[in-house]
Write a protein that holds these residues in place. Structure first.
Motif, PDB file in Angstrom:
ATOM      1  N   ALA A 113      26.990  17.885  34.743  1.00  0.00           N
ATOM      2  CA  ALA A 113      26.233  17.026  33.805  1.00  0.00           C
ATOM      3  C   ALA A 113      26.368  17.362  32.560  1.00  0.00           C
ATOM      4  CB  ALA A 113      24.660  16.748  34.238  1.00  0.00           C
ATOM      5  N   ALA A 114      26.455  16.738  31.382  1.00  0.00           N
ATOM      6  CA  ALA A 114      26.303  17.219  30.136  1.00  0.00           C
ATOM      7  C   ALA A 114      24.721  17.071  29.544  1.00  0.00           C
ATOM      8  CB  ALA A 114      27.229  16.503  29.113  1.00  0.00           C
ATOM      9  N   HIS A 115      24.007  18.041  29.033  1.00  0.00           N
ATOM     10  CA  HIS A 115      22.529  17.713  28.802  1.00  0.00           C
ATOM     11  C   HIS A 115      22.452  17.793  27.316  1.00  0.00           C
ATOM     12  CE1 HIS A 115      21.562  18.283  32.954  1.00  0.00           C
ATOM     13  NE2 HIS A 115      22.509  19.256  33.042  1.00  0.00           N
ATOM     14  N   VAL A 116      21.534  16.894  26.883  1.00  0.00           N
ATOM     15  CA  VAL A 116      20.941  16.823  25.481  1.00  0.00           C
ATOM     16  C   VAL A 116      19.319  16.836  25.568  1.00  0.00           C
ATOM     17  CG1 VAL A 116      20.751  15.785  23.324  1.00  0.00           C
ATOM     18  CG2 VAL A 116      22.947  15.957  24.589  1.00  0.00           C
ATOM     19  N   ALA A 117      18.700  18.013  25.523  1.00  0.00           N
ATOM     20  CA  ALA A 117      17.493  17.937  26.247  1.00  0.00           C
ATOM     21  C   ALA A 117      16.463  18.681  25.151  1.00  0.00           C
ATOM     22  CB  ALA A 117      17.474  18.670  27.639  1.00  0.00           C
ATOM     23  N   TYR A 118      15.279  18.789  25.427  1.00  0.00           N
ATOM     24  CA  TYR A 118      14.029  19.526  24.943  1.00  0.00           C
ATOM     25  C   TYR A 118      13.220  20.153  25.909  1.00  0.00           C
ATOM     26  CZ  TYR A 118      10.152  20.402  21.886  1.00  0.00           C
ATOM     27  OH  TYR A 118       8.965  21.029  21.332  1.00  0.00           O
ATOM     28  N   ILE A 119      12.847  21.362  25.657  1.00  0.00           N
ATOM     29  CA  ILE A 119      12.288  21.874  26.659  1.00  0.00           C
ATOM     30  C   ILE A 119      10.679  21.953  26.372  1.00  0.00           C
ATOM     31  CG2 ILE A 119      11.446  24.313  27.786  1.00  0.00           C
ATOM     32  CD1 ILE A 119      14.540  25.021  27.418  1.00  0.00           C
ATOM     33  N   ILE A 120       9.887  21.247  27.032  1.00  0.00           N
ATOM     34  CA  ILE A 120       8.302  21.273  26.611  1.00  0.00           C
ATOM     35  C   ILE A 120       7.698  22.351  27.062  1.00  0.00           C
ATOM     36  CG2 ILE A 120       6.404  19.743  27.566  1.00  0.00           C
ATOM     37  CD1 ILE A 120       8.252  17.228  27.963  1.00  0.00           C
ATOM     38  N   SER A 121       8.117  22.921  28.228  1.00  0.00           N
ATOM     39  CA  SER A 121       7.253  23.997  28.532  1.00  0.00           C
ATOM     40  C   SER A 121       8.104  25.159  29.577  1.00  0.00           C
ATOM     41  CB  SER A 121       5.846  23.734  29.411  1.00  0.00           C
ATOM     42  OG  SER A 121       6.142  23.111  30.682  1.00  0.00           O
ATOM     43  N   GLY A 122       7.824  26.531  29.791  1.00  0.00           N
ATOM     44  CA  GLY A 122       8.267  27.350  30.528  1.00  0.00           C
ATOM     45  C   GLY A 122       9.635  27.824  29.744  1.00  0.00           C
ATOM     46  N   ARG A 123      10.717  28.560  30.857  1.00  0.00           N
ATOM     47  CA  ARG A 123      11.564  29.058  30.392  1.00  0.00           C
ATOM     48  C   ARG A 123      12.936  28.872  31.374  1.00  0.00           C
ATOM     49  NH1 ARG A 123      11.730  34.746  29.577  1.00  0.00           N
ATOM     50  NH2 ARG A 123      10.557  34.862  31.297  1.00  0.00           N
ATOM     51  N   MET A 124      14.042  28.936  30.866  1.00  0.00           N
ATOM     52  CA  MET A 124      14.968  28.679  31.746  1.00  0.00           C
ATOM     53  C   MET A 124      16.165  29.431  31.420  1.00  0.00           C
ATOM     54  SD  MET A 124      16.849  25.145  32.643  1.00  0.00           S
ATOM     55  CE  MET A 124      15.634  24.724  33.849  1.00  0.00           C
ATOM     56  N   LYS A 125      17.014  30.137  32.084  1.00  0.00           N
ATOM     57  CA  LYS A 125      18.197  30.580  31.668  1.00  0.00           C
ATOM     58  C   LYS A 125      19.383  29.901  32.308  1.00  0.00           C
ATOM     59  CE  LYS A 125      21.171  34.625  31.379  1.00  0.00           C
ATOM     60  NZ  LYS A 125      21.065  35.852  31.127  1.00  0.00           N
ATOM     61  N   PHE A 184      15.627  22.904  21.435  1.00  0.00           N
ATOM     62  CA  PHE A 184      16.674  21.926  21.956  1.00  0.00           C
ATOM     63  C   PHE A 184      17.576  22.429  22.551  1.00  0.00           C
ATOM     64  CE2 PHE A 184      20.670  20.208  20.371  1.00  0.00           C
ATOM     65  CZ  PHE A 184      20.701  18.813  20.839  1.00  0.00           C
ATOM     66  N   ILE A 185      18.189  21.984  23.477  1.00  0.00           N
ATOM     67  CA  ILE A 185      19.566  22.571  24.072  1.00  0.00           C
ATOM     68  C   ILE A 185      20.698  21.590  24.200  1.00  0.00           C
ATOM     69  CG2 ILE A 185      18.203  24.446  25.154  1.00  0.00           C
ATOM     70  CD1 ILE A 185      18.042  22.930  27.679  1.00  0.00           C
ATOM     71  N   GLN A 186      21.886  21.911  24.090  1.00  0.00           N
ATOM     72  CA  GLN A 186      22.718  20.903  24.373  1.00  0.00           C
ATOM     73  C   GLN A 186      23.848  21.748  25.172  1.00  0.00           C
ATOM     74  OE1 GLN A 186      24.510  18.937  20.936  1.00  0.00           O
ATOM     75  NE2 GLN A 186      26.374  18.831  21.923  1.00  0.00           N
ATOM     76  N   ILE A 187      24.109  21.233  26.384  1.00  0.00           N
ATOM     77  CA  ILE A 187      24.884  21.981  27.510  1.00  0.00           C
ATOM     78  C   ILE A 187      26.058  21.125  27.830  1.00  0.00           C
ATOM     79  CG2 ILE A 187      24.629  23.305  29.571  1.00  0.00           C
ATOM     80  CD1 ILE A 187      21.744  23.103  29.086  1.00  0.00           C
ATOM     81  N   ASP A 188      27.307  21.707  27.932  1.00  0.00           N
ATOM     82  CA  ASP A 188      28.292  21.050  28.428  1.00  0.00           C
ATOM     83  C   ASP A 188      28.479  21.082  29.857  1.00  0.00           C
ATOM     84  OD1 ASP A 188      29.405  20.290  25.738  1.00  0.00           O
ATOM     85  OD2 ASP A 188      30.737  22.073  25.545  1.00  0.00           O
ATOM     86  N   PRO A 189      29.171  20.324  30.553  1.00  0.00           N
ATOM     87  CA  PRO A 189      29.414  20.413  31.931  1.00  0.00           C
ATOM     88  C   PRO A 189      29.993  21.769  32.390  1.00  0.00           C
ATOM     89  CG  PRO A 189      30.301  18.200  31.265  1.00  0.00           C
ATOM     90  CD  PRO A 189      29.907  19.050  30.053  1.00  0.00           C
ATOM     91  N   GLY A 190      29.741  22.224  33.623  1.00  0.00           N
ATOM     92  CA  GLY A 190      30.150  23.637  34.192  1.00  0.00           C
ATOM     93  C   GLY A 190      29.167  24.632  33.973  1.00  0.00           C
ATOM     94  N   HIS A 191      28.031  24.639  34.591  1.00  0.00           N
ATOM     95  CA  HIS A 191      26.999  25.577  34.309  1.00  0.00           C
ATOM     96  C   HIS A 191      26.000  25.629  35.614  1.00  0.00           C
ATOM     97  CE1 HIS A 191      25.151  21.996  32.718  1.00  0.00           C
ATOM     98  NE2 HIS A 191      23.989  22.154  33.298  1.00  0.00           N
ATOM     99  N   ASP A 192      25.401  26.934  35.629  1.00  0.00           N
ATOM    100  CA  ASP A 192      24.067  27.032  36.681  1.00  0.00           C
ATOM    101  C   ASP A 192      22.955  27.231  35.926  1.00  0.00           C
ATOM    102  OD1 ASP A 192      22.528  27.331  38.994  1.00  0.00           O
ATOM    103  OD2 ASP A 192      23.683  29.101  39.534  1.00  0.00           O
ATOM    104  N   ALA A 193      21.745  27.050  36.470  1.00  0.00           N
ATOM    105  CA  ALA A 193      20.702  27.365  35.681  1.00  0.00           C
ATOM    106  C   ALA A 193      19.354  27.839  36.613  1.00  0.00           C
ATOM    107  CB  ALA A 193      20.087  26.196  34.698  1.00  0.00           C
ATOM    108  N   TRP A 194      18.498  28.541  35.937  1.00  0.00           N
ATOM    109  CA  TRP A 194      17.013  28.626  36.775  1.00  0.00           C
ATOM    110  C   TRP A 194      16.124  29.239  36.092  1.00  0.00           C
ATOM    111  CZ3 TRP A 194      21.870  31.546  36.730  1.00  0.00           C
ATOM    112  CH2 TRP A 194      21.853  33.005  36.110  1.00  0.00           C
ATOM    113  N   VAL A 195      14.883  28.743  36.672  1.00  0.00           N
ATOM    114  CA  VAL A 195      13.700  29.064  35.798  1.00  0.00           C
ATOM    115  C   VAL A 195      13.503  30.500  35.851  1.00  0.00           C
ATOM    116  CG1 VAL A 195      11.147  28.910  36.366  1.00  0.00           C
ATOM    117  CG2 VAL A 195      12.656  26.951  36.667  1.00  0.00           C
ATOM    118  N   LEU A 196      13.045  30.962  34.806  1.00  0.00           N
ATOM    119  CA  LEU A 196      12.399  32.413  34.352  1.00  0.00           C
ATOM    120  C   LEU A 196      10.801  32.363  34.525  1.00  0.00           C
ATOM    121  CD1 LEU A 196      14.853  33.204  31.209  1.00  0.00           C
ATOM    122  CD2 LEU A 196      15.131  33.943  33.852  1.00  0.00           C
ATOM    123  N   GLY A 197      10.458  33.524  35.034  1.00  0.00           N
ATOM    124  CA  GLY A 197       9.002  33.521  35.204  1.00  0.00           C
ATOM    125  C   GLY A 197       8.150  32.714  36.329  1.00  0.00           C
TER     126      GLY A 197
END
Length: 123
Positions: free
Chosen positions: A61-73, A89-102
């Protein structure tokens, strides 16, 4: 339809639960497409908690997003990476992994990529 709409994610049109109770995605259907609020619990990782649902090697998925709270790698398939946090604000192209930090939930609003996120290809 009126010229103004007020809705809340607590009464979403659809909710998708992540594997192992590591969060959920609440979706609102709008005249302009779906908007999603994802609540990622501490310990959530795409490759562990969404990959079994999506059936792809990485998030497509391509994402156009805003992080309300927390942290992510976020790590792209080519190795490029960022750490994003509340207020970003983050914009991410397809082809990624992600995880919560903390130890805090990471809550993200996305107005592009959540329509097919955490959705089985058979659904």
């Amino acid at each position: 339809m009126t010229g103004i709409v007020r809705r809340g994610f607590d009464s979403a049109d659809e909710t998708r639960r992540f594997e192992d109770g590591k969060g959920r995605l609440d979706l609102l259907d709008t005249d302009h497409g779906q908007i999603g609020r994802a609540v990622f619990e501490p310990g959530w990782q795409w490759s562990q908690h969404i990959k079994p649902i999506a059936g792809t090697d990485s998030c497509e998925a391509a994402h156009v997003a805003y992080i309300i709270s927390g942290r992510m790698k976020i790590v792209m398939d080519d190795g490029d990476s960022i750490e994003a946090q509340s207020g970003d604000f983050i914009q991410i192209d397809p082809g990624h992994d992600a995880w919560v930090l903390g130890d805090e939930q990471c809550v993200v609003l996305d107005w592009q990529g959540y329509g097919d996120f955490a959705k089985s290809p058979d659904a």
